[in-house]
Structures are given as structure tokens and as C-alpha cells.
Design an enzyme around this catalytic site. Sequence first.
Site, PDB file in Angstrom:
ATOM      1  N   GLY A  81       0.804  -1.219   0.000  1.00 33.60           N
ATOM      2  CA  GLY A  81       0.000   0.000   0.000  1.00 33.60           C
ATOM      3  C   GLY A  81       0.840   1.274   0.000  1.00 33.60           C
ATOM      4  N   ALA A  82       0.179   2.416   0.323  1.00 38.30           N
ATOM      5  CA  ALA A  82       0.789   3.744   0.148  1.00 38.30           C
ATOM      6  C   ALA A  82       1.322   3.809  -1.284  1.00 38.30           C
ATOM      7  CB  ALA A  82       1.890   4.010   1.172  1.00 38.30           C
ATOM      8  N   HIS A 108       4.138   1.195  -8.083  1.00 38.09           N
ATOM      9  CA  HIS A 108       3.129   0.139  -7.930  1.00 38.09           C
ATOM     10  C   HIS A 108       2.209   0.107  -9.150  1.00 38.09           C
ATOM     11  CE1 HIS A 108       3.908   1.163  -3.538  1.00 38.09           C
ATOM     12  NE2 HIS A 108       4.195  -0.122  -3.580  1.00 38.09           N
ATOM     13  N   GLN A 110       7.734  -9.508   7.980  1.00 37.57           N
ATOM     14  CA  GLN A 110       8.925  -9.137   7.205  1.00 37.57           C
ATOM     15  C   GLN A 110       9.615  -7.891   7.753  1.00 37.57           C
ATOM     16  OE1 GLN A 110       6.554  -8.593   3.516  1.00 37.57           O
ATOM     17  NE2 GLN A 110       7.923  -6.891   3.106  1.00 37.57           N
ATOM     18  N   LYS A 170      12.921  -2.878  -8.167  1.00 41.32           N
ATOM     19  CA  LYS A 170      13.356  -2.065  -7.019  1.00 41.32           C
ATOM     20  C   LYS A 170      13.832  -2.965  -5.880  1.00 41.32           C
ATOM     21  CE  LYS A 170      13.160   1.397  -3.952  1.00 41.32           C
ATOM     22  NZ  LYS A 170      12.559   0.915  -2.769  1.00 41.32           N
ATOM     23  N   ASP A 171      13.103  -4.075  -5.661  1.00 39.61           N
ATOM     24  CA  ASP A 171      13.493  -5.034  -4.620  1.00 39.61           C
ATOM     25  C   ASP A 171      14.126  -6.247  -5.306  1.00 39.61           C
ATOM     26  OD1 ASP A 171      12.198  -3.834  -2.048  1.00 39.61           O
ATOM     27  OD2 ASP A 171      10.702  -3.616  -3.611  1.00 39.61           O
ATOM     28  N   MET A 222      11.137   5.540  -6.700  1.00 36.24           N
ATOM     29  CA  MET A 222       9.895   5.754  -5.938  1.00 36.24           C
ATOM     30  C   MET A 222       9.769   4.703  -4.860  1.00 36.24           C
ATOM     31  SD  MET A 222       7.003   6.960  -8.546  1.00 36.24           S
ATOM     32  CE  MET A 222       7.284   8.393  -9.577  1.00 36.24           C
TER      33      MET A 222
END
Length: 280
Positions: A31-32, A37, A61, A149-150, A184
Site C-alpha cells: 500500500g501507500a 506500484h 517481514q 526495485k526489490d 519511488m
Amino acid sequence: MEFYADVASLQSAMADHRRAGRSIGFCPTMGALHQGHLSLIEASRKENDITICSIYVNPTQFNDPEDLQKYPRELDRDRDMLAEAGCDGLFFPSDEMMYPKPAVMAMQFGPLENVMEGVHRAGHFNGVGLVVAKLLHLVGPTRAYFGQKDLQQFAVIRQMVEDLMFPVDLVCVPIVRESDGLAMSSRNARLSPVARKTAAQLYAFLQEAREQLLQGRSVMSVGQWVRAQLGEHRDINLEYFEIVHSHTLQSISKMNSSEPTSLCIAAWVGGVRLIDNLTV
Ligand code: AMP
């Protein structure tokens, strides 16, 4: 957009889609939401009949209770963004639903987690593996979308899906950046205006390091240069900078143009921990 607040309604809707022969694209998030996303949603919509997003801030996590507590939660705004982006369904379970009892089993990813995030965030990938496995079982998607990103998270999930034979195709979506290059992240909202400016330097260092590697400078000296520059930086507290094989995540000692290479960084800026990476 359909809303699924509980496991039973999600599973029954997904079963209906599968029976009707519809492909399901799944984008798990905490979220956020931001454009990063939404790029997962966009990629999924192009390749699937149905796109499902989940929003769940997964406690297992987080190794830092303060990070978990401060993690931004903006469900109403997120719902509007997803509906606008053309997402077909949103699953937003509670902790009780995802963990009716604390998990007893644990996941270990060996060499994939003995580096970088795995070293600095003890137990993080066990939590990621548990929640992604649960979500993949509940949704049963054709394809699942994750961000580059991850990078380490993607490598760990790829291993889990392969080892446990999950019937799903994984898709890695490129990093979406702000205009000054900052990757981001939901955590960026916690940066002060000054820290926000400083944070963009992480990407500048990654770019400069890539440039130096492409010009033939050795892996060791580029690593030393970045660590020395950031080690002396007043406003950036470097956790790690690594030059690694993009899939095995092991440090490399020499560039090899036939193997994918990634530059990975984690640093604290203004009290916020940021990660980023760049493919050479
Ligand atoms: P999170 O909500 O941070 O757990 O992220 C959910 C998914 O969005 C993960 O697969 C992330 O890698 C991906 N993601 C986060 N930020 C970005 C970004 N800037 N660009 C592309 N994907 C992203």
C-alpha cells in the site's frame, strides 16, 4: 473494482475466473501506492484478463518494530488510485486473516539471503517468503508482478517458486523513478525536504559507478570509490554498496559482459532507510 476483505470471498471469485478460463495477473503490495506500484498494475493489465492487487503490511517481514509502526497506511487513497488504474480486484486482509496462528515453519534461502538485505534485516526474507507463498495460494494467479526495485526479493521469490513448483510465471518490472532519479518508494514520504534532495544522490552514485565500470575501471576500485565517497558523506549513512550477479546476488570480482550485473545500495538518509539498484 471488486473488494475482497476476506479469504473466502477472494478464493471464490478467483476460482470463478479460472473456471471461465480467464488469466489472472497478481500484484502484491504493502500500500501507500505510487507510480511504481501502478506500473505493476499496468504491466499486468497488458498481459492478463483480470488484474488483482493486494495491500497488506506484512508484520513478519519487518525486523524493526518502529519501521512497521511508521509504515504509511492510506487505504482510501490507494483504492481510488487502483480503480483509476483499471485494477479489477483488491484484496486487503487483516493480520488475523493472514496469520490466524503464528507460523511455525520458516523459510531459508541460503546464499540468496546471506548478502545485502538478508544480512541487515534478520528474518526479513522468511517473512517475505511466508506472505508471498500464502498470497500465491489464495489468489492462484497466472502471472505475478514484482518490482526490480526489490531485486533481492525477486531473486528469493524466484527461488521459492522454482523449489516449491508454484504454477505461476513471475514478471520483474523496471524501477520507476522521480524526475531527479530517486527510486519511488512508500518510505520517501517520510523524508524531509532537505533529506529528499540528498536522497537523489544515491542514484547519481549508482549511475557514476556504472559509467566507471563501462569505461573499464575494475570492480574493486569502483566499489572502493563509492564506499569511500559515501563513507565520508555528512548526510548519507551507507549500509552497503555491492556489485553482484543479478540472479545469484553474489559479489563479482570482474565484469563479464555475458552475465547480468547489478549495482545495489542501501543507505540511511534523514532517518529513512532507502534501497536502490541499477543494472550494468
Ligand atoms: P511494496 O509495497 O514496497 O512492498 O512494493 C510492492 C511491489 O512494488 C514490489 O514488488 C516492489 O518491488 C514494487 N515497487 C516498489 N517501488 C517500485 C518502483 N519504484 N518501481 C517499480 N516497482 C516498485
